[in-house]
Scaffold this motif. Structure first.
Motif, PDB file in Angstrom:
ATOM      1  N   THR A   1       0.854  -1.187   0.000  1.00 37.57           N
ATOM      2  CA  THR A   1       0.000   0.000   0.000  1.00 37.57           C
ATOM      3  C   THR A   1       0.887   1.233   0.000  1.00 37.57           C
ATOM      4  OG1 THR A   1      -1.795  -1.125   1.158  1.00 37.57           O
ATOM      5  CG2 THR A   1      -1.779   1.280   1.256  1.00 37.57           C
ATOM      6  N   ASP A   2       0.972   1.893  -1.168  1.00 39.52           N
ATOM      7  CA  ASP A   2       1.787   3.111  -1.273  1.00 39.52           C
ATOM      8  C   ASP A   2       0.941   4.342  -1.579  1.00 39.52           C
ATOM      9  OD1 ASP A   2       1.150   2.360  -3.830  1.00 39.52           O
ATOM     10  OD2 ASP A   2       3.172   2.479  -4.636  1.00 39.52           O
ATOM     11  N   ILE A   3      -0.398   4.206  -1.497  1.00 39.17           N
ATOM     12  CA  ILE A   3      -1.312   5.356  -1.529  1.00 39.17           C
ATOM     13  C   ILE A   3      -2.264   5.180  -0.358  1.00 39.17           C
ATOM     14  CG2 ILE A   3      -3.079   6.607  -2.824  1.00 39.17           C
ATOM     15  CD1 ILE A   3      -1.951   5.385  -5.389  1.00 39.17           C
ATOM     16  N   ASP A   4      -2.217   6.101   0.592  1.00 40.15           N
ATOM     17  CA  ASP A   4      -3.019   5.938   1.802  1.00 40.15           C
ATOM     18  C   ASP A   4      -2.994   7.244   2.585  1.00 40.15           C
ATOM     19  OD1 ASP A   4      -4.266   4.001   3.920  1.00 40.15           O
ATOM     20  OD2 ASP A   4      -2.673   5.052   4.999  1.00 40.15           O
ATOM     21  N   ASP A   5      -4.026   7.466   3.398  1.00 41.97           N
ATOM     22  CA  ASP A   5      -4.088   8.694   4.197  1.00 41.97           C
ATOM     23  C   ASP A   5      -2.851   8.864   5.073  1.00 41.97           C
ATOM     24  OD1 ASP A   5      -6.696   8.425   3.152  1.00 41.97           O
ATOM     25  OD2 ASP A   5      -7.508   9.623   4.799  1.00 41.97           O
ATOM     26  N   LYS A   6      -2.397   7.767   5.704  1.00 41.00           N
ATOM     27  CA  LYS A   6      -1.223   7.860   6.579  1.00 41.00           C
ATOM     28  C   LYS A   6       0.004   8.305   5.786  1.00 41.00           C
ATOM     29  CE  LYS A   6      -2.557   4.196   9.862  1.00 41.00           C
ATOM     30  NZ  LYS A   6      -3.632   3.519   9.122  1.00 41.00           N
ATOM     31  N   ILE A   7       0.173   7.722   4.598  1.00 40.76           N
ATOM     32  CA  ILE A   7       1.335   8.061   3.770  1.00 40.76           C
ATOM     33  C   ILE A   7       1.269   9.514   3.328  1.00 40.76           C
ATOM     34  CG2 ILE A   7       2.475   7.601   1.559  1.00 40.76           C
ATOM     35  CD1 ILE A   7       1.592   4.676   1.876  1.00 40.76           C
ATOM     36  N   ILE A   8       0.093   9.947   2.888  1.00 38.69           N
ATOM     37  CA  ILE A   8      -0.078  11.330   2.413  1.00 38.69           C
ATOM     38  C   ILE A   8       0.254  12.311   3.532  1.00 38.69           C
ATOM     39  CG2 ILE A   8      -1.764  13.020   1.606  1.00 38.69           C
ATOM     40  CD1 ILE A   8      -3.238  10.610   0.273  1.00 38.69           C
ATOM     41  N   LYS A   9      -0.306  12.055   4.701  1.00 42.58           N
ATOM     42  CA  LYS A   9      -0.085  12.970   5.826  1.00 42.58           C
ATOM     43  C   LYS A   9       1.378  12.973   6.260  1.00 42.58           C
ATOM     44  CE  LYS A   9      -2.045  14.201  10.316  1.00 42.58           C
ATOM     45  NZ  LYS A   9      -3.062  13.844  11.347  1.00 42.58           N
ATOM     46  N   ARG A  10       1.995  11.775   6.377  1.00 43.93           N
ATOM     47  CA  ARG A  10       3.393  11.701   6.805  1.00 43.93           C
ATOM     48  C   ARG A  10       4.309  12.347   5.765  1.00 43.93           C
ATOM     49  NH1 ARG A  10       6.213   8.224  10.157  1.00 43.93           N
ATOM     50  NH2 ARG A  10       4.316   8.314  11.405  1.00 43.93           N
ATOM     51  N   ALA A  11       4.051  12.123   4.482  1.00 45.24           N
ATOM     52  CA  ALA A  11       4.889  12.705   3.427  1.00 45.24           C
ATOM     53  C   ALA A  11       4.813  14.225   3.457  1.00 45.24           C
ATOM     54  CB  ALA A  11       4.457  12.176   2.063  1.00 45.24           C
ATOM     55  N   ARG A  12       3.611  14.758   3.618  1.00 41.10           N
ATOM     56  CA  ARG A  12       3.451  16.219   3.708  1.00 41.10           C
ATOM     57  C   ARG A  12       4.180  16.764   4.927  1.00 41.10           C
ATOM     58  NH1 ARG A  12      -2.883  16.793   2.746  1.00 41.10           N
ATOM     59  NH2 ARG A  12      -2.804  16.821   5.021  1.00 41.10           N
ATOM     60  N   GLN A  13       3.994  16.099   6.064  1.00 45.34           N
ATOM     61  CA  GLN A  13       4.615  16.583   7.294  1.00 45.34           C
ATOM     62  C   GLN A  13       6.140  16.559   7.186  1.00 45.34           C
ATOM     63  OE1 GLN A  13       2.859  14.028  10.262  1.00 45.34           O
ATOM     64  NE2 GLN A  13       1.192  15.451  10.678  1.00 45.34           N
ATOM     65  N   ASN A  14       6.695  15.478   6.664  1.00 43.57           N
ATOM     66  CA  ASN A  14       8.148  15.392   6.500  1.00 43.57           C
ATOM     67  C   ASN A  14       8.664  16.494   5.581  1.00 43.57           C
ATOM     68  OD1 ASN A  14       8.068  13.146   8.120  1.00 43.57           O
ATOM     69  ND2 ASN A  14       8.619  11.687   6.520  1.00 43.57           N
ATOM     70  N   TYR A  15       7.952  16.707   4.485  1.00 44.46           N
ATOM     71  CA  TYR A  15       8.349  17.718   3.503  1.00 44.46           C
ATOM     72  C   TYR A  15       8.300  19.119   4.117  1.00 44.46           C
ATOM     73  CZ  TYR A  15       7.928  20.821  -0.554  1.00 44.46           C
ATOM     74  OH  TYR A  15       8.090  21.848  -1.460  1.00 44.46           O
ATOM     75  N   LEU A  16       7.209  19.427   4.829  1.00 42.10           N
ATOM     76  CA  LEU A  16       7.055  20.761   5.419  1.00 42.10           C
ATOM     77  C   LEU A  16       8.059  20.995   6.555  1.00 42.10           C
ATOM     78  CD1 LEU A  16       3.152  20.919   5.447  1.00 42.10           C
ATOM     79  CD2 LEU A  16       4.695  22.276   4.010  1.00 42.10           C
ATOM     80  N   LEU A  17       8.347  19.959   7.344  1.00 39.23           N
ATOM     81  CA  LEU A  17       9.311  20.112   8.430  1.00 39.23           C
ATOM     82  C   LEU A  17      10.711  20.348   7.875  1.00 39.23           C
ATOM     83  CD1 LEU A  17       9.682  20.102  11.502  1.00 39.23           C
ATOM     84  CD2 LEU A  17      10.151  17.642  11.362  1.00 39.23           C
ATOM     85  N   GLU A  18      11.072  19.632   6.815  1.00 39.46           N
ATOM     86  CA  GLU A  18      12.380  19.839   6.194  1.00 39.46           C
ATOM     87  C   GLU A  18      12.489  21.250   5.636  1.00 39.46           C
ATOM     88  OE1 GLU A  18      15.174  17.995   6.201  1.00 39.46           O
ATOM     89  OE2 GLU A  18      14.022  16.804   7.650  1.00 39.46           O
ATOM     90  N   GLN A  19      11.431  21.729   5.008  1.00 36.20           N
ATOM     91  CA  GLN A  19      11.428  23.103   4.499  1.00 36.20           C
ATOM     92  C   GLN A  19      11.603  24.102   5.637  1.00 36.20           C
ATOM     93  OE1 GLN A  19       7.902  23.931   2.108  1.00 36.20           O
ATOM     94  NE2 GLN A  19       9.188  23.864   0.281  1.00 36.20           N
ATOM     95  N   TYR A  20      10.929  23.840   6.743  1.00 35.67           N
ATOM     96  CA  TYR A  20      11.019  24.716   7.916  1.00 35.67           C
ATOM     97  C   TYR A  20      12.470  24.779   8.420  1.00 35.67           C
ATOM     98  CZ  TYR A  20      10.025  26.530  12.618  1.00 35.67           C
ATOM     99  OH  TYR A  20      10.003  27.282  13.763  1.00 35.67           O
ATOM    100  N   LYS A  21      13.134  23.601   8.499  1.00 36.12           N
ATOM    101  CA  LYS A  21      14.524  23.562   8.963  1.00 36.12           C
ATOM    102  C   LYS A  21      15.451  24.285   7.994  1.00 36.12           C
ATOM    103  CE  LYS A  21      14.185  19.142  11.445  1.00 36.12           C
ATOM    104  NZ  LYS A  21      14.651  17.739  11.451  1.00 36.12           N
ATOM    105  N   GLU A  22      15.205  24.129   6.686  1.00 31.19           N
ATOM    106  CA  GLU A  22      16.067  24.751   5.684  1.00 31.19           C
ATOM    107  C   GLU A  22      16.020  26.272   5.758  1.00 31.19           C
ATOM    108  OE1 GLU A  22      14.923  23.167   1.928  1.00 31.19           O
ATOM    109  OE2 GLU A  22      15.669  21.134   2.369  1.00 31.19           O
ATOM    110  N   LYS A  23      14.907  26.821   6.217  1.00 34.82           N
ATOM    111  CA  LYS A  23      14.784  28.286   6.348  1.00 34.82           C
ATOM    112  C   LYS A  23      15.585  28.824   7.530  1.00 34.82           C
ATOM    113  CE  LYS A  23      10.140  28.508   4.292  1.00 34.82           C
ATOM    114  NZ  LYS A  23       8.708  28.779   4.568  1.00 34.82           N
ATOM    115  N   LYS A  24      16.071  27.921   8.392  1.00 29.66           N
ATOM    116  CA  LYS A  24      16.880  28.281   9.562  1.00 29.66           C
ATOM    117  C   LYS A  24      16.240  29.414  10.371  1.00 29.66           C
ATOM    118  CE  LYS A  24      21.197  26.758   7.436  1.00 29.66           C
ATOM    119  NZ  LYS A  24      22.570  27.098   7.007  1.00 29.66           N
TER     120      LYS A  24
END
Length: 806
Positions: free
Chosen positions: A165-188
């Protein structure tokens, strides 16, 4: 009935009418030749006796045979030659059947595949958004064991299909959260900004904590709250003056608060994440890690692997068919399954597995996913128990084209469409974890039977039991789990598999130190037997010497061997009961060990062929269970994983030379009383060879036994022996100190301290009256006098040792 050299006449005896009977006889005899040397059989005699005369000419083969038999009978009567006596087969015994626990009936059912020996099997695979844990191992090791046994022991032709299962609510939410957190860190962000953001993110978190009623989830959230609060205080102090310290504390706070920040960032900016690749990178990585974990656990890969992302067109077609059949409806761009319409059908029934769970809103919401239970989504349904087949994508979610607009598959429909594409309209076995029964598997059943318009999409539903950790519930969402990698850092894949084999696949398994210690001891028990048998087989003999006469001891062991094999077979037929099977194997090994010990005590060699047969059977069965890898015929392979060298045949000849040489040196050293050489021989045995994975066992009057054992196991044994010796030394030292303290007491003082027992003493310190003032009896006086005299000897020894300076 055709093609046999003997006269297979059973079918003829079942034909009662004369004309069909003659036709069948003639057709059979058209394939039978009458060459020189043909003699009558009992079959010829019985069939001939049924004929009242020669068959009609339209049956030429039967007529030819009749004349031939008649001639032979006349010759036999003339010569008096004897013929074979009648023969009858032994009574037919019923072939034992295999039974499996079927969740569809909640009982053990006879396993009857739909198509001969072919078995179609679908297993729910992982939702890949995080590391695989022991809960996954519980299901996939258990199903690997069942699959291997069905295929390699019962000889079914198994086609095993599993999904990712590579399409799922859990995956969508975790992928978004990981992406947004990394962006947040990159902005320092500055420490002040981090502090402000964490305090802002904490507000919805505290509200969530306050409304949570589940005790386990609440405890997890409270632990997170404590960790964040602890990290907040240093940063709040640092931002007032220490700039450098504030930066460091800011980084630490981000790490401690990443769950809070991720949720908050997702709620603020999640809808702006639109690139589909963001949602595919995460599952692709974790799928790779999952396959590595399964390989490390020696779990066989599936015959067919399906990914949801690769089957979206098939899923769309599957949903379309359900709608066309009248069991689905479109609402605001999403498609839902009409449970009431389905349940009202004559041959359909909703929630076959757990009918009592219908209406459980908590379970239904978990089945729909975190992103699909908003008020507007729930209002789109005709009934609260209806479920999504196709979800209209919202901003911040991946999407695919469909007749109903941009959207993505529902969770339950994924398995139905993929399994249907590979296995067709009905499968023999469907497997999954116990917690998937409702709503996931019940919804799979309903939508699949709605699509295929049948009532047997799955014939047998197998569900593995829960896994607890030291008695506590394991849950990834509660952050209470052990990853497979962590488990493999503590125990080997074989030990984990043995732990699973020692429990029923359908019941709860408690992963604890006690469970693993039992598995380790069982492994050691088997390994010692294998090593002993290898040593016996290693003894030199010629080709005829290996076949030895059987005495009563061998007959008894062989009877036990066959009894235990029958018991193992009965256990495996009974719902593949590996726990009982392993206990039966334990009995067999114990009986074999007792036989070996008895022969050695009698200074006789054990029967090598019998023990080899037992060891080969055990090894083959453990290979079937997946507990032994490699091609070695007997026992567990020696060496690290991936080592392809057969150490037994490669190094054992050299070790045998070393062992024999050492034994010769020890013999001379004992005769000459050269203790230094004996000590060196012991050092080779106890210190040098264990480092190389070799164990030597010296037995009085018998040759030294050489065993290849994993180096880590030997080093662990070595440390345990050191610990035992150290403990023994401490005990001896304590005893010596206690004895010395006792020796220092003069006999005149030994009773004076016991004022709770005695009140009056004579001039030598010997008691004359008890604590109540009564005179001590003669019998008691006699006992006390013995103690007094013994102390006099001890005290004298002490004084003598002091004078001698010892």
């Amino acid at each position: 009935a055709y093609g046999y050299t003997a006269f297979d006449y059973g079918f003829l005896l079942r034909v009662m009418e004369e004309t069909p009977w003659l036709g069948a006889l003639n057709e059979y005899l058209s394939r039978r030749s009458y060459l020189a040397g043909f003699s009558l059989t009992q079959a010829d005699v019985e069939v001939f006796s049924r004929l009242r005369g020669p068959p009609p000419c339209q049956y030429p083969h039967a007529l030819r045979w009749y004349r031939h038999v008649a001639t032979l009978r006349q010759e036999l009567q003339a010569t008096g030659k004897r013929v074979q006596p009648p023969w009858s087969p032994p009574p037919r015994t019923e072939v034992p059947k295999l039974y499996l626990y079927n969740s569809l009936t909640r009982t053990k059912e006879e396993f009857i595949p739909q198509n001969g020996r072919k078995v179609l099997w679908y297993c729910c695979g992982p939702t890949v958004y995080d590391a695989s844990h022991m809960g996954h191992a519980r299901s996939y090791i258990s199903f690997d064991i069942l699959r291997r046994i069905l295929k390699n022991y019962f000889k079914y032709d198994v086609l095993y299909c599993m999904n990712i299962t590579d399409i799922d609510d859990k995956i969508i939410k975790r992928a978004r959260q990981n992406y947004l957190l990394e962006q947040y860190k990159e902005k320092k962000p500055s420490p002040t900004q981090i502090l402000q953001d964490v305090l802002t993110a904490r507000k919805p978190f505290l509200a969530k904590l306050a409304e949570t009623t589940d005790p386990d989830k609440k405890q997890m959230l409270e632990r997170l709250h404590v960790a964040v609060s602890t990290a907040l205080e240093p940063l709040q102090g640092a931002v007032q003056g220490d700039a450098e310290g504030a930066v460091l504390e800011g980084h630490l706070l981000v790490e401690e608060s990443k769950d809070l920040l991720s949720d908050w960032l997702d709620s603020q900016f999640g809808s702006q994440v639109t690139e589909n690749s963001i949602f595919s990178t995460l599952p692709k990585y974790w799928e790779g890690e999952y396959h590595k974990d399964m390989a490390a656990l020696n779990v066989l890969p599936p015959d067919v692997l399906t990914r949801v992302s690769e089957y979206v067109p098939e899923i769309v077609d599957f949903v379309k068919k359900i709608v066309e059949n009248g069991y689905g409806y479109v609402s605001n761009g999403s498609v839902y399954f009409d449970t009431a319409k389905f349940d009202a059908g004559d041959k359909h029934s909703y929630a076959k597995l757990v009918p009592e769970a219908v209406g459980d809103q908590k379970a239904l919401h978990e089945g729909e996913g975190d992103l699909s239970i908003s008020a507007d989504r729930l209002s789109e349904k005709r009934s609260p128990i209806d479920f999504a087949l196709w979800k209209a994508s919202k901003p911040g979610e991946p999407s695919w084209d469909s007749p109903w607009g941009k959207g993505r598959p529902g969770w339950h429909i994924e398995c139905s469409a993929m399994a249907g594409s590979i296995l067709g309209e009905s499968m023999d076995i469907h497997g999954g974890g116990f917690d998937l029964r409702f709503p996931h598997h019940d919804n799979e059943l309903a939508q699949s039977e709605a699509h295929f318009e049948n009532d047997h999409w799955v014939r047998y539903f197998l569900h593995t039991g829960h896994l607890t950790i030291a008695g506590c519930k394991m849950s990834k969402s509660l952050k209470n789990f052990i990853t497979i990698k962590d488990a493999l850092a503590k125990h080997t894949a074989r030990q984990l598999r043995l732990a699973f084999l020692m429990h029923s696949w359908k019941d709860t398994l408690d992963y604890s130190s006690n469970t693993m210690e039992s598995a380790i001891q069982y492994e050691k028990f088997l390994n010692e037997f294998f090593l002993n048998v290898k040593d016996i087989l290693r003894a030199p003999t010629d080709i005829t010497g290996q076949f030895e006469r059987w005495e009563e001891a061998e007959m008894e062991l062989n009877r036990s061997f066959y009894n235990q094999k029958a018991a193992v077979h009965a256990a495996l037929r009974d719902n593949i009961d590996t726990r009982t099977a392993l206990e039966e194997l334990r009995v067999l090994v114990s009986q074999s060990n007792a036989y070996i010990a008895g022969r050695k005590n009698a200074k006789l060699a054990p029967n090598r062929m019998l023990l080899q047969s037992i060891a080969l059977y055990l090894t083959d069965l453990l290979k079937t269970f997946g507990a032994i890898e490699g091609a070695e015929p007997i026992g567990f392979p020696v060496g690290t994983n991936g080592q392809n060298v057969d150490l037994e045949s490669t190094v054992m000849p050299y070790l045998k030379v070393l062992s024999d040489f050492r034994e010769g040196v020890r013999k001379i050293a004992r005769e000459q009383k050269v203790t230094e050489v004996l000590s060196l021989c012991d050092m080779v045995r106890d210190e040098t060879l264990p480092e190389l994975g070799v164990r030597l066992e010296d037995h009085e009057g018998l040759p030294t036994v050489v065993k290849l054992v994993d180096r880590e196991t030997l080093l662990k044994e070595k440390e345990e022996k050191k610990k035992v010796r150290a403990d023994s030394s401490y005990i001896c030292q304590d005893r010596s100190m206690a004895k010395l303290a006792k020796m220092k007491i003069p006999p005149s003082e030994m009773f004076r301290s016991e004022t709770d027992k005695y009140s009056t003493f004579d001039e030598t310190g010997f008691p004359t009256h008890d604590a109540d003032g009564k005179e001590i009896s003669k019998g008691q006086t006699k006992k006390l006098r013995k103690l007094y005299e013994a102390q006099e000897k001890l005290y004298k020894e002490y004084l003598d040792s002091m004078q001698n300076g010892s």
